[in-house]
Enzyme design. Structure first.
Site, PDB file in Angstrom:
ATOM      1  N   ASP A   1     -56.483  -9.208  43.667  1.00 41.03           N
ATOM      2  CA  ASP A   1     -55.114  -8.939  44.076  1.00 41.03           C
ATOM      3  C   ASP A   1     -55.145  -7.741  45.043  1.00 41.03           C
ATOM      4  O   ASP A   1     -55.875  -6.768  44.797  1.00 41.03           O
ATOM      5  CB  ASP A   1     -54.312  -8.550  42.829  1.00 41.03           C
ATOM      6  CG  ASP A   1     -52.865  -8.952  42.969  1.00 41.03           C
ATOM      7  OD1 ASP A   1     -52.423  -9.802  42.209  1.00 41.03           O
ATOM      8  OD2 ASP A   1     -52.194  -8.407  43.861  1.00 41.03           O
TER       9      ASP A   1
ATOM     10  N   HIS B   1     -48.844 -13.205  39.158  1.00 39.17           N
ATOM     11  CA  HIS B   1     -50.108 -12.953  39.857  1.00 39.17           C
ATOM     12  C   HIS B   1     -51.229 -13.822  39.276  1.00 39.17           C
ATOM     13  O   HIS B   1     -52.104 -14.287  39.999  1.00 39.17           O
ATOM     14  CB  HIS B   1     -50.498 -11.467  39.729  1.00 39.17           C
ATOM     15  CG  HIS B   1     -49.513 -10.549  40.376  1.00 39.17           C
ATOM     16  ND1 HIS B   1     -49.774  -9.884  41.560  1.00 39.17           N
ATOM     17  CD2 HIS B   1     -48.257 -10.191  40.025  1.00 39.17           C
ATOM     18  CE1 HIS B   1     -48.723  -9.148  41.895  1.00 39.17           C
ATOM     19  NE2 HIS B   1     -47.792  -9.316  40.970  1.00 39.17           N
TER      20      HIS B   1
END
Ligand code: UDP
Length: 394
Positions: free
Chosen positions: A127, A32
């Site tokens: 995110d 990520h």
């Protein structure tokens, strides 16, 4: 922007003082962090000032990014007495972060907004799995866009997870004839793939329902994927997700610079790799999060011992349940393999995949690994473990 090469990106000449700010906040895992840093680079080159937030947990070194401003979000993870190593719910830490970062994240945004002589904040990009951030952004009237660090198709499947659970698909066992059957709505997936997503479908399904709800409430979604790979899925998503969508991937193709690594990268094996025949080496890695059992580890070890081809094997410390690193290797493994193989804790994977000696990648089918491998045209052996990986592998 041209994803086939970084050269066509126009470098912004705008002075730093007048750049509008964009605040980025990835989940604290390599898969990520890396695409968020790459997205930050693209936006920086388009004239924005990048404020990069990071939880305390798993924070990497950011020495490659002197052009970003980094801020730490207090996450209270160190107060957890016991983090389950093989949690029944793979979202244990993510849920914890969603519940425990709210105050610190809100304070940080307030401080940023109150900074004197700073240009306005254009938007927040988090995110998608930080679902708590939507309410915070709304309360401050900052547009929030989200990034999705997996195949686009996984959003659709995740949205149906609770439905599949209620319909009993997670009760199938290998003995049931339907175990190998295609799933309704997703004929590429088999029932056994869905079962592999999680041992706790109710918990994961409820968590993902929150994530999907807040994606729909956001100002847009940025995919690390590309049209040629996922066009039919995007068409379906247009009906379900009436928000702006941007397919910018594969993000790693824009920048040759190595992203910050959570673990130290071993480079000592490159001389050995240089000496191997073209396309002869099997590269094996299971990414930054996946864990396997002792039995699975032994199966991999015996496979590598018994095939007569060179291999580079990433054994990440903590990858194998109940083991620190290599203690569980069969007796005489290293002796018998000799110079045919190399084992490392972590490596610069992009460079490895681009190396002419690499002939195949035995992967857990993480999304970044898959995109990096497609980019280099290296064939994959897919051994997916959990969550999005069985979907990516298909
Ligand atoms: N990676 C790396 N060195 C390694 C193994 C993996 O740099 O030895 C990187 C890899 O290039 C990828 C990331 O770690 O960018 C893993 O992300 P992915 O989405 O594939 O899997 P995850 O770790 O999220 O399961």
């Amino acid at each position: 922007m041209n994803p086939n090469g970084g050269d066509t990106i126009i470098r912004s000449t705008q002075p730093t003082a007048t750049r509008r700010r964009i605040i980025l906040f990835p989940l604290p895992w390599q898969g990520h962090i890396t695409p968020m840093l790459q997205l930050g680079n693209i936006l920086h080159n388009h004239g924005f000032k990048i404020i990069f937030l990071h939880a305390e947990f798993n924070s990497p070194s950011y020495t490659n990014y002197p052009h970003f401003t980094f801020k730490t979000i207090t996450d209270h993870v160190s107060e957890i007495n016991h983090v389950p190593k093989t949690p029944p719910d793979p979202t244990f830490i993510i849920t914890y972060l969603n519940e425990n970062c709210v105050d610190s994240f809100t304070d940080c945004l307030n401080e940023l907004l109150a900074e004197p002589n700073e240009p306005p904040v254009a938007c927040l990009i988090t995110d998608a799995e930080y679902y708590f951030a939507q309410d915070v952004a709304d309360s401050m009237k900052i547009p929030r866009l989200v990034t999705w660090a997996c195949t686009i198709a996984s959003v659709l499947v995740y949205g149906d997870l609770l439905f599949f659970y209620e319909k009993g698909y997670f009760n199938f066992t290998k003995k049931d004839p339907g175990y190998e059957a295609p799933m309704p709505k997703y004929p590429l997936l088999k029932v056994k793939d869905i079962i592999k997503i999680t041992p706790n479908p109710k918990g994961l399904g409820e968590y993902l329902t929150k994530v999907v709800k807040q994606i729909k409430a956001s100002s847009g979604i940025i995919w690390n994927s590309f049209i040629q790979l996922e066009e039919p899925t995007l068409e379906t998503l247009n009906q379900d997700f009436p928000i702006p969508k941007f397919s910018l991937g594969p993000l790693h193709m824009y920048f040759p610079v190595s992203p910050s690594s959570v673990l130290d990268q071993d480079r000592t094996f490159f001389t050995w790799l240089d000496g191997q025949a073209p396309k002869s080496v099997l590269y094996m890695s299971f990414g930054s999060v996946a864990r396997i059992s002792k039995l699975e580890f032994l199966e991999v070890a015996y496979a590598l011992a018994n095939i007569d081809i060179p291999f580079l094997w990433v054994v990440r410390p903590g990858w194998v349940e109940g083991s620190e690193w290599l203690e569980l290797l069969p007796d005489k493994f290293l002796e018998e393999v000799g110079d045919r193989g190399r084992i490392v804790k972590w490596c610069p994977q992009n460079e490895v995949l681009a190396h002419p000696s690499i002939g195949c990648f035995w992967t857990h089918s993480g999304w970044n690994s898959t995109l990096e491998c497609i980019r280099e045209g290296v064939p994959m052996i897919c051994a997916p473990c959990v969550v999005g990986q069985p979907i990516i592998a298909r």
